[in-house]
Design an enzyme around this catalytic site. Structure first.
Site, mmCIF file in Angstrom:
data_model
loop_
_atom_site.group_PDB
_atom_site.id
_atom_site.type_symbol
_atom_site.label_atom_id
_atom_site.label_comp_id
_atom_site.label_asym_id
_atom_site.label_seq_id
_atom_site.Cartn_x
_atom_site.Cartn_y
_atom_site.Cartn_z
ATOM 1 N N GLY A 1 98.863 69.007 -65.185
ATOM 2 C CA GLY A 1 99.066 69.611 -63.865
ATOM 3 C C GLY A 1 100.291 70.509 -63.786
ATOM 4 O O GLY A 1 100.608 71.047 -62.733
ATOM 5 N N ARG B 1 86.961 82.804 -57.861
ATOM 6 C CA ARG B 1 86.596 83.342 -59.175
ATOM 7 C C ARG B 1 85.080 83.378 -59.332
ATOM 8 O O ARG B 1 84.364 82.703 -58.580
ATOM 9 C CB ARG B 1 87.177 82.414 -60.266
ATOM 10 N N LYS C 1 101.226 77.318 -58.585
ATOM 11 C CA LYS C 1 100.648 77.039 -59.904
ATOM 12 C C LYS C 1 101.641 76.193 -60.707
ATOM 13 O O LYS C 1 102.767 76.634 -60.956
ATOM 14 C CB LYS C 1 100.346 78.345 -60.648
ATOM 15 N N GLY D 1 93.245 72.884 -61.877
ATOM 16 C CA GLY D 1 93.818 71.694 -62.526
ATOM 17 C C GLY D 1 95.306 71.570 -62.320
ATOM 18 O O GLY D 1 95.903 70.533 -62.605
ATOM 19 N N ASP E 1 85.971 81.880 -65.493
ATOM 20 C CA ASP E 1 86.827 81.212 -64.501
ATOM 21 C C ASP E 1 88.131 81.975 -64.293
ATOM 22 O O ASP E 1 88.909 81.628 -63.413
ATOM 23 C CB ASP E 1 87.121 79.759 -64.915
ATOM 24 N N ASN E 2 88.356 83.002 -65.107
ATOM 25 C CA ASN E 2 89.550 83.832 -64.933
ATOM 26 C C ASN E 2 89.193 85.215 -64.412
ATOM 27 O O ASN E 2 89.939 86.173 -64.600
ATOM 28 C CB ASN E 2 90.307 83.965 -66.261
HETATM 29 P P1 AMP Z 1 93.411 78.639 -68.009
HETATM 30 O O1 AMP Z 1 93.078 78.761 -69.456
HETATM 31 O O2 AMP Z 1 94.900 78.604 -67.721
HETATM 32 O O3 AMP Z 1 92.710 79.632 -67.159
HETATM 33 O O4 AMP Z 1 92.900 77.194 -67.567
HETATM 34 C C1 AMP Z 1 91.581 76.760 -67.719
HETATM 35 C C2 AMP Z 1 91.383 75.496 -66.930
HETATM 36 O O5 AMP Z 1 92.287 74.481 -67.391
HETATM 37 C C3 AMP Z 1 91.636 75.618 -65.443
HETATM 38 O O6 AMP Z 1 90.762 74.740 -64.804
HETATM 39 C C4 AMP Z 1 93.066 75.150 -65.294
HETATM 40 O O7 AMP Z 1 93.363 74.677 -64.011
HETATM 41 C C5 AMP Z 1 93.116 74.043 -66.324
HETATM 42 N N1 AMP Z 1 94.460 73.820 -66.842
HETATM 43 C C6 AMP Z 1 95.168 74.632 -67.660
HETATM 44 N N2 AMP Z 1 96.356 74.085 -67.940
HETATM 45 C C7 AMP Z 1 96.421 72.904 -67.273
HETATM 46 C C8 AMP Z 1 97.387 71.867 -67.161
HETATM 47 N N3 AMP Z 1 98.561 71.928 -67.791
HETATM 48 N N4 AMP Z 1 97.084 70.811 -66.384
HETATM 49 C C9 AMP Z 1 95.905 70.719 -65.759
HETATM 50 N N5 AMP Z 1 94.957 71.648 -65.823
HETATM 51 C C10 AMP Z 1 95.205 72.731 -66.572
HETATM 52 MG MG MG Z 2 92.358 80.044 -65.448
#
Ligand code: AMP
Ligand code: MG
Length: 491
Positions: free
Chosen positions: A129, A186, A116, A100, A259-260
């Site tokens: 984003g 992942r 990122k 994202g 996903d992590n």
């Molecule tokens: P995370 O918890 O950081 O692993 O993110 C979980 C999901 O949310 C992943 O698909 C990330 O790409 C998306 N994501 C987290 N923060 C953002 C953001 N600020 N903008 C867009 N997508 C995000």
């Molecule tokens: Mg993530």
């Protein structure tokens, strides 16, 4: 979407790009350019990662790379894309997620480079984003700290920042972390295609990962040459080793969603992570984790649960549920075995001489008296050098339990070479870990455009076993104010 804003002089950067992930086809990603950031500046840079990419010092300081790693211009030969994946978050199926806010530029020297925080992608959902300065500094420093502690991890090349505003709970500023790893695939990438019953794509992805990273899976008599079962076993093994390292060093990831979880067994997506201060097996580092699903001591079980999700996703390729279950078995033996080996190294003792109950008794004593985990091990290491165990004893309130354990420890040590033990322990038990409050201090400085703290802390946490006499304060107990720090998923 996302216009590139600079008129470019000839490029000074000659990276030799390959695009093996892009070659999988557009079912796996969307190609797009990063969004630009106004007037970017360097926040932190890792020379060791630059070396891995064969970037020389002047290239690594160049305006061209500053602009490229801030999304303002495209490196010649790179091919930015956001990949699609799904996943289980906090135990629930979350459906499609995807990059994202991350863009893969391609691979060079066998390593993928990813930005990122580089702007909106088709997978941004409700997000913007972007990544904020504080979380980008944390990811940058922790990636490099973990690598220096010998923990498998993605790496970080640099952080760039901008005064562009990003809203979280309050207004913050934007930053981009440039991450580096052999692959950012992942578990969730596999879950995505399995959930959509896109078995052709599932197989393409699995074959890609096997051919590129686990070629030995093609000939595993144990699984009757079933390469996908062998893949699951390999990933189980890598994950076991990774999580054993976390437990030994006292690292809490905080968001172990599928996903992590890296298909290469690398620590990935640093968010609300924490190195333990006082030893508390039930410590929850993520303020948003209200149920404590990802509490410190639960991490091995969660990793195993996540591997079952991967197994479920690979099942159409493996064919035999029994074979998938057999492939997961390796985690159950390898995780404790690796953890035992790592704990014995921390104790400076040969593996065969140490029982599990001996380690458990120590951890129980540490937990009962809430002893600082890192300081305990470092003091124990020094005690082997000078024979003075008093500084260790001082850490305990219940000195009876400690004295009883110490007596057993001394008996075991008497059978081995003390100088050798001290040497091993001082190379195994870090003096410095990236505690939350240390991050917080350099983040505050960085918010005021003083990035020297980031560089200094990087230097210390990437040489965590050295004494750094001028930085003794960073190896001390956590100050009282630091217990107020709350880190959530917001980043
Ligand atoms: P995370 O918890 O950081 O692993 O993110 C979980 C999901 O949310 C992943 O698909 C990330 O790409 C998306 N994501 C987290 N923060 C953002 C953001 N600020 N903008 C867009 N997508 C995000
Ligand atoms: Mg993530």
């Amino acid at each position: 979407m996302n216009p590139v804003c600079h008129t470019l002089p000839p490029s000074q950067i000659s990276l030799h790009w390959r695009h093996s992930f892009a070659a999988l086809g557009t079912d796996f990603y969307a190609e797009l350019s990063p969004e630009s950031l106004e007037a970017p500046y360097w926040v932190g840079r890792s020379p060791t990662v630059a070396n891995l990419l064969e970037l020389n010092t002047s290239q690594f300081a160049s305006d061209e790379l500053l602009q490229a790693f801030s999304g303002n211009q495209q490196l010649p030969g790179s091919r930015p894309l956001a990949s699609v994946y799904s996943g289980h978050q906090f135990g629930q199926w979350a459906g499609q997620l995807g990059d994202g806010r991350a863009l893969l530029l391609g691979e060079t020297n066998g390593l993928e480079i990813q930005l990122k925080g580089a702007g909106l992608t088709p997978y941004s959902r409700r997000g913007d984003g972007r990544a904020v300065l504080r979380s980008s500094i944390r990811e940058f420093l922790c990636s490099e700290a973990m690598h220096s502690l010998g923990v498998p991890t993605t790496r970080a090349l640099c952080v760039t920042g901008s005064d562009d505003e990003v809203w979280r709970e309050t207004p913050e500023t934007a930053a981009v972390v440039t991450r580096v790893a052999p692959s950012f695939i992942r578990f969730g990438h596999f879950e995505h295609f399995a959930a959509k019953n896109q078995l052709k794509q599932l197989k393409i992805l699995a074959d890609y990962v096997i051919d590129r990273f686990y070629p030995e899976c093609r000939s595993k008599p144990k699984f009757a040459d079933n390469a996908y079962a062998a893949l699951l076993e390999k990933v189980s093994e890598r994950t076991a080793v990774m999580v054993a390292h976390w437990q030994a060093v006292g690292f809490c990831h905080g968001v172990m969603n599928t996903d992590n979880m890296s298909i290469l067994g690398l620590t990935i997506d640093y968010g609300p992570f924490q190195f333990l201060d006082s030893y508390n097996p039930l410590h929850i580092c993520n303020h948003s984790d209200t149920q404590g699903r990802y509490a410190f001591a639960r991490q091995p079980n969660v990793a195993y649960w996540n591997l079952h999700c991967l197994g479920q996703a690979l099942l159409p390729l493996i064919g035999e549920p029994q074979m998938a279950m057999a492939a997961l078995e390796s985690f159950k033996t390898l995780m404790p075995k690796t953890l035992h080996r790592l704990m014995c190294a921390k104790l400076g003792l040969p593996e065969a001489s140490v029982t599990q109950s001996f380690i458990d008794d120590l951890l129980a004593a540490l937990a009962q008296d809430q002893v600082d985990y890192t300081i305990f091990w470092r003091r124990l290491s020094h005690a082997q050098l000078d024979g003075n165990t008093e500084p260790v004893r001082e850490l305990f309130i219940n000195s009876i339990a400690w004295d009883a354990w110490m007596l057993r420890y001394s008996e075991l040590l008497a059978l081995s070479d003390r100088a050798l033990a001290a040497d091993l322990m001082l190379k195994t038990n870090p003096k410095f870990v990236l505690r939350n409050y240390l991050c917080q201090d350099v983040i505050e400085m960085a918010k005021h455009k003083d990035f020297s703290g980031v560089a200094d802390l990087l230097d210390v946490v990437t040489h965590p076993f050295a004494e750094h006499p001028t930085r003794a304060a960073w190896a001390g107990f956590v100050p009282d104010w630091a217990s107020q720090i709350e880190i959530s998923c917001s980043s």
